[in-house]
Write a protein that holds these residues in place. Structure first.
Motif, PDB file in Angstrom:
ATOM      1  N   ASP A 172      20.493  16.134  49.522  1.00 24.20           N
ATOM      2  CA  ASP A 172      20.962  17.485  49.237  1.00 24.20           C
ATOM      3  C   ASP A 172      19.768  18.317  48.771  1.00 24.20           C
ATOM      4  N   ARG A 218      24.781  29.532  34.749  1.00 29.45           N
ATOM      5  CA  ARG A 218      25.784  28.620  34.231  1.00 29.45           C
ATOM      6  C   ARG A 218      27.007  28.593  35.148  1.00 29.45           C
ATOM      7  N   ASP A 271      26.182  26.901  38.342  1.00 34.73           N
ATOM      8  CA  ASP A 271      26.087  25.458  38.123  1.00 34.73           C
ATOM      9  C   ASP A 271      27.414  24.762  38.319  1.00 34.73           C
ATOM     10  N   THR A 272      28.494  25.365  37.812  1.00 33.31           N
ATOM     11  CA  THR A 272      29.786  24.711  37.965  1.00 33.31           C
ATOM     12  C   THR A 272      30.516  25.262  39.183  1.00 33.31           C
ATOM     13  N   LYS A 273      29.838  26.106  39.948  1.00 36.19           N
ATOM     14  CA  LYS A 273      30.413  26.702  41.151  1.00 36.19           C
ATOM     15  C   LYS A 273      31.711  27.430  40.808  1.00 36.19           C
ATOM     16  N   ASP A 274      31.707  28.090  39.665  1.00 36.89           N
ATOM     17  CA  ASP A 274      32.922  28.718  39.170  1.00 36.89           C
ATOM     18  C   ASP A 274      32.983  30.169  39.645  1.00 36.89           C
ATOM     19  N   ALA A 275      33.687  30.398  40.763  1.00 36.77           N
ATOM     20  CA  ALA A 275      33.765  31.742  41.341  1.00 36.77           C
ATOM     21  C   ALA A 275      34.422  32.700  40.350  1.00 36.77           C
ATOM     22  N   GLY A 276      35.473  32.232  39.660  1.00 37.12           N
ATOM     23  CA  GLY A 276      36.184  33.080  38.712  1.00 37.12           C
ATOM     24  C   GLY A 276      35.270  33.540  37.589  1.00 37.12           C
ATOM     25  N   LEU A 304      27.706  30.863  46.613  1.00 37.80           N
ATOM     26  CA  LEU A 304      28.620  29.737  46.399  1.00 37.80           C
ATOM     27  C   LEU A 304      29.101  29.180  47.724  1.00 37.80           C
ATOM     28  N   TYR A 305      29.089  30.050  48.754  1.00 35.04           N
ATOM     29  CA  TYR A 305      29.609  29.599  50.044  1.00 35.04           C
ATOM     30  C   TYR A 305      28.502  29.134  50.970  1.00 35.04           C
ATOM     31  N   THR A 339      22.287  18.042  53.456  1.00 35.04           N
ATOM     32  CA  THR A 339      23.141  19.138  53.004  1.00 35.04           C
ATOM     33  C   THR A 339      22.270  20.104  52.207  1.00 35.04           C
ATOM     34  N   ASP A 353      22.475  23.028  49.014  1.00 34.84           N
ATOM     35  CA  ASP A 353      23.228  23.693  47.964  1.00 34.84           C
ATOM     36  C   ASP A 353      22.221  24.521  47.185  1.00 34.84           C
ATOM     37  N   GLU A 357      22.213  24.664  43.234  1.00 37.22           N
ATOM     38  CA  GLU A 357      22.271  23.461  42.403  1.00 37.22           C
ATOM     39  C   GLU A 357      21.116  23.450  41.407  1.00 37.22           C
TER      40      GLU A 357
END
Lengths: 373, 223
Positions: free
Chosen positions: A166, A193, A196-201, A216-217, A259, A261, A264
């Protein structure tokens, strides 16, 4: 019943013969691959001054990594000592001091045990075997490609199957935040941050964070993700990075599943433009990671990787126990020596009562010939 | 036959709201899952290569972080409490909304200002410690697993940190909410290594993302 005092502290374990053999075989194979590619082995000490060791770690002397070292006062110098929790900073120290005058690029490799005073719940081991290679004096695309290829070959040598790599761009947010996707300096940590957690919200709630959403995508299988990253690339700020990634991918595409990312950052706190994580079939979590970085103190560019093979050993099929030859009392020692020289493993009788088969022998010596039981 | 995917869902609060969201993403449990008398913890789904496990909310995060389950649904409170490095929370499912708050007895009405040390009963010792540390207060946490609201009246602690949705439970126990630590909603979580090495996990994330987006447009937020 085992006396409780004989139990080992949490996070530490014995490797019994079969496992110990698997570890030393894998370690030898990995070091052989590195040696074959011109990497010279160095062997730094287990313990050194805390200041030098911690100063070359992510976060420096006060960083979370440095805090997890065993530390104590040296009765001789009265300075603080630390047991190494990572060999990379030690190799950096060697490159900056003892081998500062050596020709560049300098290729070094290492293998040894490291310890942590406290592990985390996900990986409770407090002692681990770390193997790795560092290419010092160069952090170009070519250097990165060499290191990724070397890491894959080393793991294959140790028996890893289904290797997957990756790629990431550790300084991506810094680059974009400066111009293409402006962020207030105090928001950079927040955006990182959430990425890091891929938190879109969470990302949507950070002012200025919304621009980063498409990143993120831009993750997943390499070709797919790099195409998306190119679409995101605002004002061409990432053009050279994208070209670099493609060049690295080209070199190893037929060797591993790739892959990408780009956001990351877990475990890439001190890497600069390029980082990679390696996974293998049957191993939970990563078996290794690496990337480009600057050596603490001198700022010399370098590229390297570390492999943590303990988990890999557990996933490898145990190699079948080899043949062992029993040498009865009064056997011919010259013949035994000759047989060992051609590869036999022998166990010598100490008394008439030795039970050869119980001791794991598959053959016994009759006259001058090994005979199977 | 590829390896089985394991999807972890929490018992209780979030589950009823989560099932329709999961169904829209194509994750539908067998009938046995809805049978109250069924005591098993692992259930088949309509897809051959996926099973569902029903565990406590905190355990959802642990199963997924360790890679024992590849994907799961859990409140953002649990994610924050553990801060597991191997966990991604890629999709806000916009369900299970509530907040994590500090509450204390109504009649006393003191605040934390000027105190350097206080005792808090909570299920979330890490979040609580961080919250008070940021205000320069050392909080001594008493870890409870439920019925936090009893702690102040019985003298176990001066304050509590707990989930609040309507505030009715606090009121009944003579407590008032003094500050909000964070807003909470349920998230889809995935194991980092699984996302990178198993294409099915990435496909599931995409499915949940797609339906979260259309859900938001419809204004289907349940508060």
């Amino acid at each position: 019943m085992t006396n409780p005092d004989d139990l080992l502290p949490e996070g530490l374990e014995d490797r019994l013969p079969r496992e110990a053999k698997a570890v030393s075989t894998a370690m030898r194979q990995i070091l052989d691959v590195m040696d074959a590619h011109g990497y010279d082995r160095v062997s730094p000490p287990l313990v050194e001054f805390e200041k030098s060791l911690a100063g070359r770690m992510a976060g420096g002397n006060d960083g979370a990594t440095a805090r997890r070292m065993f530390r104590f006062v040296d009765p001789v110098s009265l300075r603080m000592l630390a047991v190494r929790s990572d060999i990379t900073p030690q190799v950096g120290r060697i490159a900056a001091t003892g081998m500062a005058a050596a020709a560049r690029p300098l290729r070094l490799c290492y293998g040894g045990e490291v310890a942590l005073i406290r592990a985390d719940q996900l990986d409770p081991a407090r002692q681990r075997l770390q193997l790795g290679a560092e290419l010092i004096g160069n952090d170009t695309v070519t250097a990165a490609a060499e290191m990724v290829a070397l890491a894959i070959e080393a793991l294959e040598g140790a028996g890893a199957k289904g290797i997957s790599v990756d790629f990431t761009l550790p300084d991506l947010v810094d680059i974009l935040a400066s111009k293409a996707m402006p962020l207030a300096p105090e928001r950079i940590a927040d955006v990182r941050r959430e990425l890091d957690t891929k938190d879109a919200g969470g990302l949507a709630q950070v002012p200025g964070g919304e621009a980063y959403m498409p990143l993120l995508y831009a993750t997943g299988p390499f070709e797919h993700a790099i195409a998306r990253l190119r679409d995101v690339d605002a004002g061409g700020a990432l053009a050279s990075r994208i070209a670099g990634l493609r060049q690295i991918a080209e070199r190893v595409a037929d060797r591993a599943r790739l892959t990408l990312d780009p956001t990351e950052r877990h475990g890439f706190e001190y890497q600069s433009w390029f980082g990679f994580t390696i996974y293998a079939d049957g191993v939970r979590g990563a078996v290794g990671r690496g990337g480009t970085y600057a050596i603490g103190g001198t700022g010399e560019p370098a590229t390297g990787f570390s492999l943590y093979i303990d988990a890999l050993i557990d996933a490898l099929q145990a190699s079948p126990a080899g043949d062992t030859l029993f040498l009865p009392l009064g056997h011919d020692r010259d013949i035994a020596a000759r047989l060992r020289a051609v590869g036999w493993r022998t166990i010598e009788a100490l008394s008439d009562s030795d039970d050869a088969q119980a001791l794991g022998c598959t053959h016994h010596l009759v006259g001058i010939d090994p005979v199977a039981y | 036959m590829p390896q089985m995917l394991t999807f972890a869902v929490p018992k209780g609060r979030i589950l009823d709201e989560a099932l329709p969201v999961m169904a829209r993403a194509g994750v539908v449990p067998d009938d046995a899952f809805h049978d109250k008398a069924n005591r098993s913890l692992s259930f088949a789904t309509t897809s051959d290569d996926m099973r569902l496990i029903r565990v406590r909310a905190f355990d959802v995060a642990t199963f997924v972080a360790h890679g024992a389950a590849q994907i799961g649904i859990v409140g953002s409170d649990v994610i924050e409490e553990f801060e597991y490095a191997d966990l991604y929370a890629p999709v806000d499912l916009d369900i299970g909304h509530c907040r994590l708050s500090v509450a204390e007895p109504a009649e006393r009405g003191t605040s934390a200002d000027g105190t350097s040390h206080l005792r808090v009963a909570t299920k979330y010792p890490n979040i609580t410690r961080r919250h008070f540390e940021a205000q320069g207060i050392q909080a001594e946490c008493v870890k409870l697993n439920g019925a936090m609201e009893l702690a102040p009246s019985l003298g176990l602690s001066g304050r509590i940190v707990d989930l609040v949705s309507t505030g009715a439970t606090l009121k009944q126990n003579g407590l008032v909410e003094t500050s909000r630590i964070m807003e909470i909603s349920a998230r889809l979580i995935v194991n980092r290594a699984a996302l990178k090495t198993d294409a099915r996990v990435a496909a599931l994330v995409d499915a949940f993302r797609g339906n979260a987006r259309s859900g938001n447009q419809g204004g289907a937020a349940a508060a």
